[in-house]
Motif scaffolding. Structure first.
Motif, mmCIF file in Angstrom:
data_model
loop_
_atom_site.group_PDB
_atom_site.id
_atom_site.type_symbol
_atom_site.label_atom_id
_atom_site.label_comp_id
_atom_site.label_asym_id
_atom_site.label_seq_id
_atom_site.Cartn_x
_atom_site.Cartn_y
_atom_site.Cartn_z
ATOM 1 N N ASN A 14 4.616 -0.093 -4.439
ATOM 2 C CA ASN A 14 4.763 0.407 -5.803
ATOM 3 C C ASN A 14 6.047 1.201 -5.984
ATOM 4 N N ALA A 15 6.473 1.890 -4.917
ATOM 5 C CA ALA A 15 7.741 2.629 -5.000
ATOM 6 C C ALA A 15 8.899 1.641 -5.181
ATOM 7 N N PHE A 16 8.853 0.510 -4.475
ATOM 8 C CA PHE A 16 9.906 -0.497 -4.628
ATOM 9 C C PHE A 16 9.902 -1.078 -6.044
ATOM 10 N N ILE A 62 14.412 -6.333 -1.439
ATOM 11 C CA ILE A 62 13.612 -5.458 -0.576
ATOM 12 C C ILE A 62 12.121 -5.654 -0.884
ATOM 13 N N PHE A 63 11.806 -5.715 -2.181
ATOM 14 C CA PHE A 63 10.424 -5.913 -2.618
ATOM 15 C C PHE A 63 9.861 -7.232 -2.065
ATOM 16 N N SER A 64 10.646 -8.313 -2.204
ATOM 17 C CA SER A 64 10.180 -9.618 -1.714
ATOM 18 C C SER A 64 10.026 -9.603 -0.196
ATOM 19 N N SER A 65 10.962 -8.958 0.474
ATOM 20 C CA SER A 65 10.910 -8.909 1.933
ATOM 21 C C SER A 65 9.677 -8.124 2.389
ATOM 22 N N TRP A 66 9.379 -7.054 1.685
ATOM 23 C CA TRP A 66 8.205 -6.226 2.011
ATOM 24 C C TRP A 66 6.919 -7.024 1.789
ATOM 25 N N GLU A 67 6.882 -7.745 0.663
ATOM 26 C CA GLU A 67 5.714 -8.562 0.328
ATOM 27 C C GLU A 67 5.496 -9.645 1.394
ATOM 28 N N ALA A 212 5.570 7.696 9.116
ATOM 29 C CA ALA A 212 7.032 7.716 9.198
ATOM 30 C C ALA A 212 7.630 6.589 8.359
ATOM 31 N N THR A 213 7.046 5.399 8.477
ATOM 32 C CA THR A 213 7.534 4.267 7.679
ATOM 33 C C THR A 213 7.465 4.605 6.192
ATOM 34 N N THR A 214 6.342 5.190 5.778
ATOM 35 C CA THR A 214 6.176 5.552 4.372
ATOM 36 C C THR A 214 7.220 6.584 3.958
ATOM 37 N N ALA A 215 7.400 7.615 4.802
ATOM 38 C CA ALA A 215 8.364 8.666 4.466
ATOM 39 C C ALA A 215 9.775 8.094 4.368
ATOM 40 N N VAL A 216 10.134 7.208 5.306
ATOM 41 C CA VAL A 216 11.482 6.635 5.307
ATOM 42 C C VAL A 216 11.690 5.764 4.062
ATOM 43 N N GLN A 217 10.755 4.851 3.798
ATOM 44 C CA GLN A 217 10.958 3.909 2.690
ATOM 45 C C GLN A 217 10.898 4.602 1.334
ATOM 46 N N VAL A 218 9.906 5.475 1.153
ATOM 47 C CA VAL A 218 9.793 6.170 -0.133
ATOM 48 C C VAL A 218 10.937 7.185 -0.259
ATOM 49 N N GLY A 219 11.302 7.819 0.862
ATOM 50 C CA GLY A 219 12.399 8.795 0.851
ATOM 51 C C GLY A 219 13.717 8.158 0.438
#
Lengths: 261, 261
Positions: A14-16, A62-67, A212-219
């Protein structure tokens, strides 16, 4: 990254999407708003819009890659085997970070020679900074990560010095009504950029797993929105104020023989 | 949501598609109409178009998510296992609800200082309101849902007070011909927004199953169209009327010596 919970996965997702919407809307805002500033500032606003346009494109990727990298099966996250492509961020920064500094130089409307000199120096430093960060980001050892972190900090500090020492005289020459804002724009740049090296060291200070992944990506996402959109709106307001100061509106009582709008 | 009938599923599906068409068309209308208002109102119309553009993007995502979440097999609805992502609405509102209030402030054309002060206060209150709604929306217990409903109502009431008390003096200063419309725009805001907390409590007042899902999804969609498109058209008409009042068209009998447009 396998320890991601469904909630963390979706939060990043959702952040992406939030960033796609924000970058896209900001781009339209800057391109439409270009006509609201006088000609001397239009290139600054064009560059501002290009930065968010480039980021819009990269967030779509980035969104597509994450999906593609994960699937939610019966309430748990499974890696699909397709790797999430972190390089999109670095490709984005390689283009947008020099442009962000050029925006600031352009809106200051220095002499042609100064614009070229300062724009080139800051732009090259920014590109070197991003290029030095990437080998550390993909390094498998924490030692290499630290080495490239330190190396990237050298051009970063050079940029900070250039902004606060090299540009001091030019800022003092800005019109009274925008001097404070131009000065503040440097602070937004430096403070929002400080976020990146901090996020970068999360894995190096024992911050691992899904959190950590969440903090890095959302950060990184929040930092990108502040550094590109909030900073861009600031540049836009400076350009509008400087345009108004330089060319006051013609009073309505004066016959308008020529209407060049 | 498993109790959805095929008819309910399709009704929601078609409502989402209706919203995509409406938001997209409204965006084009506002961006093309920008040139019909004088410069002082263009930013208001730009923001109006950005709101519907952001909503257009989110309805495309909502539609895809809805399509992916269910399949119709032999006349019955089956959940595919992919969850319908309700967060898109909140991400949308986080961006668009502050912008809607900023539209209203911009079209009023207050002083620079007042625009910044009121725009910031209303925008921040709106963002807090949306952010407080989300934890309740995803909460599994009705108790938590009520708690966050009450919490989100606090900034909502603060916005209502700001619109009806804080803006009273500014509305009295609006030109005669639009004063009633500006005042009505506040009412559209408050009344269309009342829809959201009402829809929100449907599941809390025993309204469950497919009928509740349909009421919530179609309800939010209709409320979005009223709050963004109908409200936006209102803002546009105010801007057109104010532009005409401030700069009467040059009578055709006056020779137009140079027309560089």
């Amino acid at each position: 990254m396998s320890q991601l919970t469904v909630g963390q996965y979706q939060f990043i997702y959702n952040a992406f999407s939030f960033s796609i919407a924000t970058m896209g809307a900001a781009t339209v805002f800057f391109f439409l708003g270009r006509g609201q500033v006088s000609k001397g500032y239009r290139t600054a606003i064009t560059v501002t819009g290009l930065v968010t346009l480039i980021a819009f494109y990269h967030y779509l990727r980035i969104f597509s890659s994450w999906e593609a990298a994960y699937s939610v099966v019966n309430g748990t996250i499974r890696a699909t085997g397709a790797a999430f492509n972190d390089a999109y961020r670095y490709v984005d920064w390689l283009l947008t970070v020099p442009l962000l500094l050029i925006e600031l130089i352009l809106v200051m409307k220095l002499s042609g020679a100064e614009t070229t000199a300062k724009g080139t120096r800051l732009g090259v430093l920014a590109a070197i900074m991003v290029a030095l960060g990437y080998p550390g980001e993909i390094a498998s050892s924490l030692g290499m990560r630290w080495i490239f972190w330190v190396l990237a900090m050298i051009p970063f500090l050079a940029i900070v010095i250039e902004l606060f020492v090299g540009l001091r005289a030019s800022i003092d020459k800005q019109p009274q009504e925008v001097r404070g804002m131009v000065s503040a724009a440097r602070w937004i740049t430096v403070l929002s950029w400080c976020f990146y090296p901090v996020v970068y060291i999360f894995p190096m200070i024992g911050f691992t797993g899904g959190a950590a992944t969440t903090a890095v990506q959302v950060g990184y996402t929040v930092a990108d929105i502040v550094a590109k959109v909030a900073f861009g709106v600031f540049i836009y307001v400076i350009a509008v104020k400087k345009s108004a100061a330089e060319m006051p509106e013609v009073p309505l009582t004066v016959p308008r023989l020529v209407d060049v709008s």
